[in-house]
Motif scaffolding. Structure first.
Motif, short mmCIF file in Angstrom:
data_model
loop_
_atom_site.label_atom_id
_atom_site.label_comp_id
_atom_site.label_asym_id
_atom_site.label_seq_id
_atom_site.Cartn_x
_atom_site.Cartn_y
_atom_site.Cartn_z
N THR A 103 0.82 -1.21 0.00
CA THR A 103 0.00 0.00 0.00
C THR A 103 0.85 1.27 0.00
OG1 THR A 103 -0.15 -0.12 2.42
CG2 THR A 103 -1.92 -1.14 1.15
N LEU A 104 1.96 1.25 0.77
CA LEU A 104 2.82 2.43 0.81
C LEU A 104 3.58 2.61 -0.50
CD1 LEU A 104 3.42 4.67 2.83
CD2 LEU A 104 5.43 3.39 3.58
N SER A 105 3.90 1.50 -1.17
CA SER A 105 4.59 1.61 -2.46
C SER A 105 3.65 2.15 -3.54
CB SER A 105 5.14 0.25 -2.88
OG SER A 105 4.09 -0.67 -3.09
N LEU A 106 2.33 2.08 -3.33
CA LEU A 106 1.38 2.70 -4.24
C LEU A 106 1.14 4.16 -3.90
CD1 LEU A 106 -1.33 -0.13 -4.50
CD2 LEU A 106 0.32 0.52 -6.25
N ALA A 107 1.03 4.47 -2.61
CA ALA A 107 0.67 5.82 -2.19
C ALA A 107 1.85 6.79 -2.24
CB ALA A 107 0.09 5.78 -0.77
N LEU A 108 3.02 6.34 -1.78
CA LEU A 108 4.16 7.25 -1.66
C LEU A 108 4.66 7.80 -2.99
CD1 LEU A 108 5.97 8.62 0.39
CD2 LEU A 108 7.51 6.65 0.28
N PRO A 109 4.87 6.96 -4.04
CA PRO A 109 5.32 7.54 -5.32
C PRO A 109 4.31 8.51 -5.93
CG PRO A 109 5.70 5.18 -5.27
CD PRO A 109 4.85 5.50 -4.08
N LEU A 110 3.00 8.20 -5.79
CA LEU A 110 1.99 9.11 -6.32
C LEU A 110 2.05 10.45 -5.62
CD1 LEU A 110 -1.24 6.95 -6.81
CD2 LEU A 110 -0.06 8.27 -8.54
N TRP A 111 2.04 10.43 -4.29
CA TRP A 111 2.08 11.68 -3.52
C TRP A 111 3.36 12.45 -3.80
CZ3 TRP A 111 5.58 13.08 0.31
CH2 TRP A 111 5.27 14.23 1.04
N LEU A 112 4.49 11.75 -3.85
CA LEU A 112 5.77 12.41 -4.08
C LEU A 112 5.82 13.06 -5.46
CD1 LEU A 112 8.47 12.94 -2.69
CD2 LEU A 112 9.34 10.84 -3.75
N SER A 113 5.27 12.38 -6.46
CA SER A 113 5.26 12.97 -7.81
C SER A 113 4.35 14.20 -7.86
CB SER A 113 4.79 11.93 -8.83
OG SER A 113 3.48 11.49 -8.52
N PHE A 114 3.21 14.16 -7.15
CA PHE A 114 2.33 15.34 -7.10
C PHE A 114 3.04 16.52 -6.44
CE2 PHE A 114 -1.45 12.21 -6.77
CZ PHE A 114 -1.36 11.97 -8.12
N PRO A 155 0.37 10.21 2.37
CA PRO A 155 0.65 8.85 1.89
C PRO A 155 0.50 7.80 2.98
CG PRO A 155 2.67 10.13 2.06
CD PRO A 155 1.54 11.09 2.23
N GLY A 156 0.84 8.17 4.22
CA GLY A 156 0.68 7.23 5.33
C GLY A 156 -0.77 6.91 5.60
N THR A 157 -1.63 7.93 5.56
CA THR A 157 -3.05 7.68 5.80
C THR A 157 -3.68 6.84 4.69
OG1 THR A 157 -3.58 9.82 4.76
CG2 THR A 157 -3.35 9.78 7.16
N LEU A 158 -3.26 7.09 3.45
CA LEU A 158 -3.76 6.27 2.35
C LEU A 158 -3.37 4.81 2.53
CD1 LEU A 158 -3.17 8.37 -0.92
CD2 LEU A 158 -5.36 7.62 0.01
N ALA A 159 -2.10 4.59 2.87
CA ALA A 159 -1.59 3.23 3.00
C ALA A 159 -2.21 2.51 4.20
CB ALA A 159 -0.07 3.25 3.12
N VAL A 160 -2.28 3.21 5.34
CA VAL A 160 -2.80 2.58 6.56
C VAL A 160 -4.29 2.29 6.42
CG1 VAL A 160 -3.27 2.98 9.00
CG2 VAL A 160 -1.04 3.56 8.06
N ARG A 161 -5.04 3.19 5.78
CA ARG A 161 -6.48 2.98 5.62
C ARG A 161 -6.76 1.70 4.84
NH1 ARG A 161 -7.43 7.21 3.12
NH2 ARG A 161 -8.20 8.55 4.79
N LEU A 162 -6.06 1.52 3.74
CA LEU A 162 -6.29 0.34 2.91
C LEU A 162 -5.84 -0.94 3.62
CD1 LEU A 162 -7.07 -1.00 0.26
CD2 LEU A 162 -4.84 -0.37 -0.66
N ALA A 163 -4.62 -0.91 4.19
CA ALA A 163 -4.10 -2.12 4.85
C ALA A 163 -4.93 -2.49 6.07
CB ALA A 163 -2.64 -1.90 5.24
N ALA A 164 -5.33 -1.49 6.87
CA ALA A 164 -6.08 -1.77 8.09
C ALA A 164 -7.45 -2.37 7.79
CB ALA A 164 -6.23 -0.50 8.91
N ASN A 165 -8.12 -1.86 6.76
CA ASN A 165 -9.43 -2.41 6.41
C ASN A 165 -9.33 -3.83 5.90
OD1 ASN A 165 -11.90 -0.38 6.43
ND2 ASN A 165 -10.09 0.82 5.91
N MET A 166 -8.28 -4.14 5.14
CA MET A 166 -8.09 -5.51 4.67
C MET A 166 -7.76 -6.45 5.83
SD MET A 166 -8.73 -5.64 1.47
CE MET A 166 -10.03 -4.46 1.84
N ILE A 167 -6.92 -6.00 6.75
CA ILE A 167 -6.53 -6.84 7.88
C ILE A 167 -7.72 -7.08 8.80
CG2 ILE A 167 -5.15 -6.87 10.00
CD1 ILE A 167 -2.91 -5.53 8.46
N ALA A 168 -8.51 -6.03 9.07
CA ALA A 168 -9.61 -6.16 10.04
C ALA A 168 -10.63 -7.21 9.61
CB ALA A 168 -10.29 -4.80 10.20
N GLY A 169 -11.03 -7.18 8.34
CA GLY A 169 -12.02 -8.15 7.88
C GLY A 169 -11.50 -9.58 7.90
#
Length: 225
Positions: A103-114, A155-169
């Motif tokens: 998740t962080l490898s998806l969010a961080l490059p996008l945010w950094l490029s923006f 980027p941290g909130t994007l990554a944590v939101r996705l990972a946490a929701n997948m883990i919780a279920g």
């Protein structure tokens, strides 16, 4: 019996000490039926309508200055995340989106490029974003600090939101499933119904979280135009 509840998320599948867990991110290409690539089936038309609706929505969020074709980045991001979320719902398939590495490898490059694009090409516009309109003069230094921190943690909130929701279920499904051997017939039937309901909920979460990730990425992109 699992020694650790989180062991189901461990990358443990390997061949000759080479981990093959992350192959699950590409295994879906094998599952796509051949007619999808050859002729427009009902599934193809349905998927095209979904992507076209997303294209129109992302185009609206990006605004008129948005570059042509920029929506395809976010549509591809939505498709990739949703596909990986659904792959994790199948038994014995590694859930790649439940790991911060993915998740962080998806969010961080996008945010950094923006950020790089915005600060290099639209520096004054980016500075203006640090002070919301109508902020009193004495509060401006505090607002700059708050806006800077909120921008850095995106980027941290994007990554944590996705990972946490997948883990919780997945954890909830595992916890309920581990109680099965100690239940009677009636309770096992109730457990199966609860597991089916949770699986339907997880299917909805898989779509919603991929949509949220793509929409927030689009909104972050629109701020630098």
């Amino acid at each position: 019996m699992m020694s650790n509840l989180f062991s189901m998320f461990d990358p443990s599948t390997n061949i000759i000490n080479l981990s093959i867990n992350w192959v699950s991110s590409m295994i879906g290409l094998i599952l796509v039926p051949m007619p999808f690539w050859l002729m427009p089936t009902r599934f193809h038309i349905l998927w095209y309508n979904i992507l076209y609706s997303l294209h129109k929505e992302f185009k609206t969020l990006l605004g008129s200055p948005g570059k042509k074709g920029s929506t395809f980045i976010f549509i591809s991001l939505f498709s990739f995340i949703m596909f990986n979320n659904f792959m994790g719902l199948f038994p014995y398939i590694f859930t790649s989106t439940s790991h911060m590495v993915m998740t962080l490898s998806l969010a961080l490059p996008l945010w950094l490029s923006f950020m790089l694009y915005g600060w290099i090409n639209h520096s004054m516009h980016m500075l203006a974003h640090l002070v919301p309109q109508g902020t009193p003069t004495p509060l401006m230094p505090f607002m700059v600090c708050i806006e800077t921190i909120s921008n850095l943690i995106r980027p941290g909130t994007l990554a944590v939101r996705l990972a946490a929701n997948m883990i919780a279920g997945h954890l909830l499904l595992t916890l309920l499933g581990s109680t099965g051997p100690s239940l009677n017939i009636f309770m096992i039937n109730m457990l199966i119904l609860a597991q089916i309901a949770l699986l339907m909920l997880e299917s909805a979460v898989a779509i919603i979280q991929s949509y949220v990730f793509a929409v927030l990425s689009t909104l972050y992109s629109s701020e630098v135009n």
